[in-house]
Scaffold this active site. Sequence first.
Site, PDB file in Angstrom:
ATOM      1  CG  ASP A  88      -1.557   1.270   1.564  1.00  0.00           C
ATOM      2  OD1 ASP A  88      -2.589   1.466   0.496  1.00  0.00           O
ATOM      3  OD2 ASP A  88      -1.429   1.870   2.464  1.00  0.00           O
ATOM      4  CG  ASP A 137      -1.490   7.825   0.535  1.00  0.00           C
ATOM      5  OD1 ASP A 137      -0.443   8.733   0.291  1.00  0.00           O
ATOM      6  OD2 ASP A 137      -1.999   7.492  -0.615  1.00  0.00           O
TER       7      ASP A 137
END
Length: 216
Positions: free
Chosen positions: A11, A13
């Site tokens: 991922d 953020d």
Amino acid sequence: MTIHAQALLFDNDGTLVSSLASVDRCWTRWAGEYGITAEQFGRVELHGRPAAEIAADLLPAEVVAEAVARIELLEVEDVPNGGVHLLPGTKDFLDSLPADRWAVVTSATRRLAEARLDAVGILPKTMITADEITRGKPDPEPYLLAARQLGVDPAHCVVFEDAPAGLAAGRAAGMTTVALTTTHQAHELDADLVVKDLSALSALVTDGGVEISVRG
């Protein structure tokens, strides 16, 4: 504990970078522009989900496309204003990996993801964004697509996430999950391994793949 993998899926953020202050600024402004109350906003899960799904939860269908374009513009324009910074361990960990063994899998649009990653000098060879999928996290589609693009069996992939929705997506894809406590507390995260951030991990590249270990 050592985890063996053939591909690592990150991922963005909250995992590689932090953009929490920017997200708060931009979404607060966006909500005000569209007349969304704090109570309405508070009922919607924001972190780790595509903007299109968040907007669809809050607004009439006929204005969703315009609203999504607006929040994308606000967030892209905020990147130069201190809108993003690397989280501890990110650069060293990624630098230890071959480019064809890892991918970024983000709920952001490609335009926003590229703006944030470019600002901190991360250039993934493979990236899955909200533009490439039909169902966002917690659906497994984004992670399954990344595994397919890397040519790796999902069972041999490791997902790195900070949000419950992303970890659920990784589990549903049949992948090993590593949670980072950068945005949530450990008890909120259901994963095979929980660490504070990527600085807690080391990666050893072998002929058979990558061995991920906890430092110390």
